[in-house]
Design an enzyme around this catalytic site. Structure first.
Site, PDB file in Angstrom:
ATOM      1  N   TYR A  56       0.817  -1.224   0.000  1.00  0.00           N
ATOM      2  CA  TYR A  56       0.000   0.000   0.000  1.00  0.00           C
ATOM      3  C   TYR A  56       0.849   1.271   0.000  1.00  0.00           C
ATOM      4  CZ  TYR A  56      -4.060  -2.887   0.089  1.00  0.00           C
ATOM      5  OH  TYR A  56      -5.012  -3.792  -0.306  1.00  0.00           O
ATOM      6  N   ASP A  98      -7.969   5.079  -5.270  1.00  0.00           N
ATOM      7  CA  ASP A  98      -7.249   6.315  -5.598  1.00  0.00           C
ATOM      8  C   ASP A  98      -8.207   7.503  -5.407  1.00  0.00           C
ATOM      9  OD1 ASP A  98      -7.889   5.250  -8.901  1.00  0.00           O
ATOM     10  OD2 ASP A  98      -8.742   7.103  -8.063  1.00  0.00           O
ATOM     11  N   HIS A 117     -14.615   0.617  -1.184  1.00  0.00           N
ATOM     12  CA  HIS A 117     -13.480  -0.237  -0.793  1.00  0.00           C
ATOM     13  C   HIS A 117     -12.373   0.544  -0.083  1.00  0.00           C
ATOM     14  CE1 HIS A 117     -14.689  -3.395  -4.050  1.00  0.00           C
ATOM     15  NE2 HIS A 117     -15.452  -3.457  -2.992  1.00  0.00           N
ATOM     16  N   CYS A 125      -6.998   3.807  12.487  1.00  0.00           N
ATOM     17  CA  CYS A 125      -6.347   3.370  13.724  1.00  0.00           C
ATOM     18  C   CYS A 125      -7.157   2.236  14.341  1.00  0.00           C
ATOM     19  CB  CYS A 125      -6.243   4.525  14.730  1.00  0.00           C
ATOM     20  SG  CYS A 125      -5.502   3.988  16.285  1.00  0.00           S
ATOM     21  N   GLY A 183     -15.610   0.696 -16.461  1.00  0.00           N
ATOM     22  CA  GLY A 183     -14.246   0.266 -16.194  1.00  0.00           C
ATOM     23  C   GLY A 183     -14.110  -0.756 -15.093  1.00  0.00           C
ATOM     24  N   SER A 185     -14.463  -5.145 -14.241  1.00  0.00           N
ATOM     25  CA  SER A 185     -14.557  -6.490 -14.829  1.00  0.00           C
ATOM     26  C   SER A 185     -15.720  -7.286 -14.247  1.00  0.00           C
ATOM     27  CB  SER A 185     -13.259  -7.250 -14.534  1.00  0.00           C
ATOM     28  OG  SER A 185     -13.069  -7.340 -13.119  1.00  0.00           O
ATOM     29  N   LEU A 210     -13.804  -1.339 -21.593  1.00  0.00           N
ATOM     30  CA  LEU A 210     -12.912  -1.563 -22.743  1.00  0.00           C
ATOM     31  C   LEU A 210     -13.377  -2.797 -23.523  1.00  0.00           C
ATOM     32  CD1 LEU A 210     -10.294  -0.320 -23.905  1.00  0.00           C
ATOM     33  CD2 LEU A 210      -8.997  -2.023 -22.589  1.00  0.00           C
TER      34      LEU A 210
HETATM   35  C1  BV8 Z   1     -17.185  -9.432   1.436  1.00  0.00           C
HETATM   36  C2  BV8 Z   1      -9.461  -2.812  -2.125  1.00  0.00           C
HETATM   37  C3  BV8 Z   1     -18.280 -10.395   3.222  1.00  0.00           C
HETATM   38  C4  BV8 Z   1      -8.142  -3.454  -1.986  1.00  0.00           C
HETATM   39  C5  BV8 Z   1     -10.828  -4.540  -3.123  1.00  0.00           C
HETATM   40  C6  BV8 Z   1     -19.936 -13.958  -4.069  1.00  0.00           C
HETATM   41  C7  BV8 Z   1     -19.429 -14.807  -5.006  1.00  0.00           C
HETATM   42  C8  BV8 Z   1     -18.042 -15.074  -5.018  1.00  0.00           C
HETATM   43  C9  BV8 Z   1     -17.154 -14.481  -4.103  1.00  0.00           C
HETATM   44  C10 BV8 Z   1     -17.671 -13.641  -3.179  1.00  0.00           C
HETATM   45  C11 BV8 Z   1     -19.051 -13.389  -3.143  1.00  0.00           C
HETATM   46  N1  BV8 Z   1     -19.275 -12.523  -2.133  1.00  0.00           N
HETATM   47  C12 BV8 Z   1     -18.079 -12.224  -1.522  1.00  0.00           C
HETATM   48  C13 BV8 Z   1     -17.086 -12.895  -2.140  1.00  0.00           C
HETATM   49  C14 BV8 Z   1     -15.692 -12.824  -1.785  1.00  0.00           C
HETATM   50  C15 BV8 Z   1     -14.966 -11.607  -2.381  1.00  0.00           C
HETATM   51  C16 BV8 Z   1     -14.957 -11.693  -3.874  1.00  0.00           C
HETATM   52  O1  BV8 Z   1     -15.776 -11.105  -4.556  1.00  0.00           O
HETATM   53  N2  BV8 Z   1     -13.964 -12.441  -4.373  1.00  0.00           N
HETATM   54  C17 BV8 Z   1     -13.781 -12.524  -5.834  1.00  0.00           C
HETATM   55  C18 BV8 Z   1     -12.307 -12.495  -6.136  1.00  0.00           C
HETATM   56  C19 BV8 Z   1     -14.448 -13.749  -6.386  1.00  0.00           C
HETATM   57  N3  BV8 Z   1     -15.566 -10.357  -1.944  1.00  0.00           N
HETATM   58  C20 BV8 Z   1     -15.164  -9.856  -0.740  1.00  0.00           C
HETATM   59  O2  BV8 Z   1     -14.352 -10.393  -0.018  1.00  0.00           O
HETATM   60  C21 BV8 Z   1     -15.814  -8.545  -0.310  1.00  0.00           C
HETATM   61  N4  BV8 Z   1     -16.207  -8.598   1.054  1.00  0.00           N
HETATM   62  O3  BV8 Z   1     -17.816 -10.116   0.669  1.00  0.00           O
HETATM   63  O4  BV8 Z   1     -17.388  -9.389   2.766  1.00  0.00           O
HETATM   64  C22 BV8 Z   1     -18.834  -9.927   4.438  1.00  0.00           C
HETATM   65  C23 BV8 Z   1     -20.199  -9.955   4.508  1.00  0.00           C
HETATM   66  C24 BV8 Z   1     -20.768  -9.597   5.699  1.00  0.00           C
HETATM   67  C25 BV8 Z   1     -19.955  -9.166   6.744  1.00  0.00           C
HETATM   68  C26 BV8 Z   1     -18.573  -9.114   6.620  1.00  0.00           C
HETATM   69  C27 BV8 Z   1     -17.993  -9.482   5.434  1.00  0.00           C
HETATM   70  C28 BV8 Z   1     -14.809  -7.381  -0.331  1.00  0.00           C
HETATM   71  C29 BV8 Z   1     -14.256  -7.159  -1.658  1.00  0.00           C
HETATM   72  C30 BV8 Z   1     -13.373  -5.907  -1.656  1.00  0.00           C
HETATM   73  C31 BV8 Z   1     -11.906  -6.262  -1.701  1.00  0.00           C
HETATM   74  N5  BV8 Z   1     -11.102  -5.038  -1.929  1.00  0.00           N
HETATM   75  N6  BV8 Z   1     -10.116  -3.384  -3.263  1.00  0.00           N
HETATM   76  C32 BV8 Z   1      -7.119  -2.884  -2.937  1.00  0.00           C
HETATM   77  O5  BV8 Z   1      -7.490  -2.176  -3.877  1.00  0.00           O
HETATM   78  O6  BV8 Z   1      -5.955  -3.207  -2.704  1.00  0.00           O
HETATM   79  S1  BV8 Z   1     -11.432  -5.328  -4.534  1.00  0.00           S
HETATM   80  C33 BV8 Z   1     -10.482  -4.698  -5.838  1.00  0.00           C
HETATM   81  O7  BV8 Z   1     -10.553  -5.661  -6.847  1.00  0.00           O
HETATM   82  C34 BV8 Z   1     -11.016  -3.429  -6.459  1.00  0.00           C
HETATM   83  O8  BV8 Z   1     -11.499  -2.514  -5.518  1.00  0.00           O
HETATM   84  C35 BV8 Z   1     -12.130  -3.971  -7.360  1.00  0.00           C
HETATM   85  O9  BV8 Z   1     -13.289  -4.179  -6.614  1.00  0.00           O
HETATM   86  C36 BV8 Z   1     -11.582  -5.311  -7.763  1.00  0.00           C
HETATM   87  C37 BV8 Z   1     -10.923  -5.199  -9.105  1.00  0.00           C
HETATM   88  O10 BV8 Z   1     -11.917  -5.087 -10.036  1.00  0.00           O
HETATM   89  P1  BV8 Z   1     -11.943  -3.887 -11.116  1.00  0.00           P
HETATM   90  O11 BV8 Z   1     -11.875  -2.584 -10.445  1.00  0.00           O
HETATM   91  O12 BV8 Z   1     -13.086  -4.196 -11.987  1.00  0.00           O
HETATM   92  O13 BV8 Z   1     -10.550  -4.054 -11.892  1.00  0.00           O
HETATM   93  P2  BV8 Z   1     -10.117  -5.221 -12.918  1.00  0.00           P
HETATM   94  O14 BV8 Z   1      -8.673  -5.067 -13.119  1.00  0.00           O
HETATM   95  O15 BV8 Z   1     -10.668  -6.513 -12.457  1.00  0.00           O
HETATM   96  O16 BV8 Z   1     -10.917  -4.868 -14.284  1.00  0.00           O
HETATM   97  C38 BV8 Z   1     -10.639  -3.660 -14.927  1.00  0.00           C
HETATM   98  C39 BV8 Z   1     -11.680  -3.554 -16.057  1.00  0.00           C
HETATM   99  O17 BV8 Z   1     -11.462  -2.296 -16.708  1.00  0.00           O
HETATM  100  C40 BV8 Z   1     -11.536  -4.652 -17.115  1.00  0.00           C
HETATM  101  O18 BV8 Z   1     -12.835  -5.157 -17.432  1.00  0.00           O
HETATM  102  C41 BV8 Z   1     -10.921  -3.931 -18.323  1.00  0.00           C
HETATM  103  O19 BV8 Z   1     -11.432  -4.406 -19.545  1.00  0.00           O
HETATM  104  C42 BV8 Z   1     -11.412  -2.501 -18.101  1.00  0.00           C
HETATM  105  N7  BV8 Z   1     -10.508  -1.476 -18.639  1.00  0.00           N
HETATM  106  C43 BV8 Z   1      -9.134  -1.507 -18.669  1.00  0.00           C
HETATM  107  N8  BV8 Z   1      -8.669  -0.345 -19.226  1.00  0.00           N
HETATM  108  C44 BV8 Z   1      -9.777   0.413 -19.517  1.00  0.00           C
HETATM  109  C45 BV8 Z   1     -10.942  -0.301 -19.125  1.00  0.00           C
HETATM  110  N9  BV8 Z   1     -12.199   0.173 -19.309  1.00  0.00           N
HETATM  111  C46 BV8 Z   1     -12.315   1.405 -19.890  1.00  0.00           C
HETATM  112  N10 BV8 Z   1     -11.229   2.171 -20.274  1.00  0.00           N
HETATM  113  C47 BV8 Z   1      -9.961   1.694 -20.113  1.00  0.00           C
HETATM  114  N11 BV8 Z   1      -8.933   2.445 -20.508  1.00  0.00           N
END
Ligand code: BV8
Length: 243
Positions: A56, A98, A117, A125, A183, A185, A210
Site C-alpha cells: 500500500y 485512488d 473499498h 487506527c 471500467g 470487470s 474496454l
Molecule cells: C465481502 C481494495 C463479506 C483493496 C478490493 C460472491 C461470489 C463469489 C465471491 C464472493 C461473493 N461474495 C463475496 C465474495 C468474496 C470476495 C470476492 O468477490 N472475491 C472474488 C475475487 C471472487 N468479496 C469480498 O471479499 C468482499 N467482502 O464479501 O465481505 C462480508 C459480509 C458480511 C460481513 C462481513 C464481510 C470485499 C471485496 C473488496 C476487496 N477489496 N479493493 C485494494 O485495492 O488493494 S477489490 C479490488 O478488486 C477493487 O477494488 C475492485 O473491486 C476489484 C478489481 O476489479 P476492477 O476494479 O473491476 O478491476 P479489474 O482489473 O478486475 O478490471 C478492470 C476492467 O477495466 C476490465 O474489465 C478492463 O477491460 C477494463 N478497462 C481496462 N482499461 C480500460 C478499461 N475500461 C475502460 N477504459 C480503459 N482504458
C-alpha cells in the site's frame, strides 16, 4: 428509456487506467508475484504486515504522481450539473482506492464520491477506530494522530471485510432509473451484483468498458472502448437538451 432522474454510477480500475494506474487484471491480478488476494486480506496483514504495508505504501505514492483523466472530469461535470438541470440525483460509487474522482470533482457542494473499498489517502487506527487523511508511508508504524498508538493500518476494505456505506448504496440502487457501470470487470462482489439489484428494481442498465465484463449479459446496453472516449460522449448525451 423512461424519463431518467436518479442515476447510480459504479466505477472500477478501468476508469483510472489511462491516468497510469494499472488495473488488477492488467497485471494478471498479481503484485510482485503476490496474488492480490494474498496481500489485500486481514490474514495476510496478520501473517506479514510489512509485505502489506509495502504493497500500500508503493501504491499510495503512485497515486500522488498521477492526474485525473477526461473520464473522471466528465463524471464530475455530470455530478455538478445533472441535479440542477433535472432535479434528479447522481450517486458515484467507486471500487477504486485512488483519489482521482475526488480531485476531478473538487469541492462541489452536495456531491461526493463513495469509496466502497476505502482510500489510499486515509489511515485507520485499530486502537481508537479513528480515521485520518494520510499521504506518507505506514511501514514504520507511525503513532495515530488522535490516540498516539502505533496501530495505523491502510483504510482499505480487504477481501473478507464488509465494504463501506452499503446501506446507502442499496437504497440508491432501489431508487435508480439508470445504473451505469464503468471500467470494471465485474469480478468482485458485492459490487459485481449491483447491476442485478438495479435491473430487478426496473432501472435501465448501461456498461461502459474496454471489453465485455463478466456481467455484460446483465446489461440492457453496452458500449466498449477506452473510458476517456466513451464517458465524455455519454455525459454529453445525458446533459444535452437538459436546460
Ligand atoms: C465481502 C481494495 C463479506 C483493496 C478490493 C460472491 C461470489 C463469489 C465471491 C464472493 C461473493 N461474495 C463475496 C465474495 C468474496 C470476495 C470476492 O468477490 N472475491 C472474488 C475475487 C471472487 N468479496 C469480498 O471479499 C468482499 N467482502 O464479501 O465481505 C462480508 C459480509 C458480511 C460481513 C462481513 C464481510 C470485499 C471485496 C473488496 C476487496 N477489496 N479493493 C485494494 O485495492 O488493494 S477489490 C479490488 O478488486 C477493487 O477494488 C475492485 O473491486 C476489484 C478489481 O476489479 P476492477 O476494479 O473491476 O478491476 P479489474 O482489473 O478486475 O478490471 C478492470 C476492467 O477495466 C476490465 O474489465 C478492463 O477491460 C477494463 N478497462 C481496462 N482499461 C480500460 C478499461 N475500461 C475502460 N477504459 C480503459 N482504458
Amino acid at each position: 428509456m423512461e424519463q431518467v432522474r436518479n442515476i447510480v454510477i459504479l466505477t472500477g480500475a478501468g476508469v483510472s487506467a489511462e491516468s497510469g494506474i494499472g488495473t488488477f487484471r492488467d497485471a494478471g491480478g498479481l503484485w510482485e508475484n503476490h496474488r492480490v488476494e494474498d496481500v489485500a486480506t486481514p490474514e495476510a496483514f496478520a501473517r506479514d504486515p510489512d509485505l502489506v504495508f509495502r504493497f500500500y505504501d508503493t501504491r499510495r505514492e503512485q497515486v500522488l504522481q498521477v492526474e485525473p483523466n477526461a473520464a473522471h472530469h466528465a463524471l464530475a461535470r455530470l455530478q455538478r450539473e445533472w441535479p440542477a438541470r433535472t432535479g434528479g440525483s447522481v450517486m458515484l460509487v467507486t471500487q477504486n482506492v485512488d483519489d482521482l474522482h475526488d480531485r476531478a470533482l473538487g469541492a462541489a457542494d452536495g456531491a461526493e464520491v463513495i469509496h466502497m473499498h476505502g482510500e489510499h489517502l486515509s489511515a485507520w487506527c485499530t486502537a481508537c477506530d479513528g480515521r485520518t487523511r494520510w499521504t506518507a508511508s505506514l511501514i514504520d508504524s507511525p503513532p495515530c494522530p488522535s490516540c498516539g498508538a502505533p496501530a495505523l493500518r491502510p483504510d482499505i476494505v480487504w477481501f473478507g471485510e464488509m465494504p463501506y456505506r452499503m446501506d446507502e448504496i442499496f437504497a440508491a440502487l432501489e431508487d435508480a432509473d439508470l445504473f451505469v457501470s464503468i471500467g470494471t470487470s465485474g469480478a468482485v462482489y458485492p459490487a459485481a451484483g449491483f447491476v442485478r439489484t438495479a435491473a430487478d428494481m426496473g432501472a435501465h442498465t448501461l456498461e461502459l468498458n474496454l471489453e465485455p465484463s463478466q456481467g455484460t449479459d446483465w446489461f440492457d446496453e453496452a458500449r466498449h472502448g477506452p473510458a476517456t472516449q466513451t464517458v465524455p460522449v455519454w455525459v454529453e448525451e445525458m446533459l444535452k437538451g437538459k436546460g
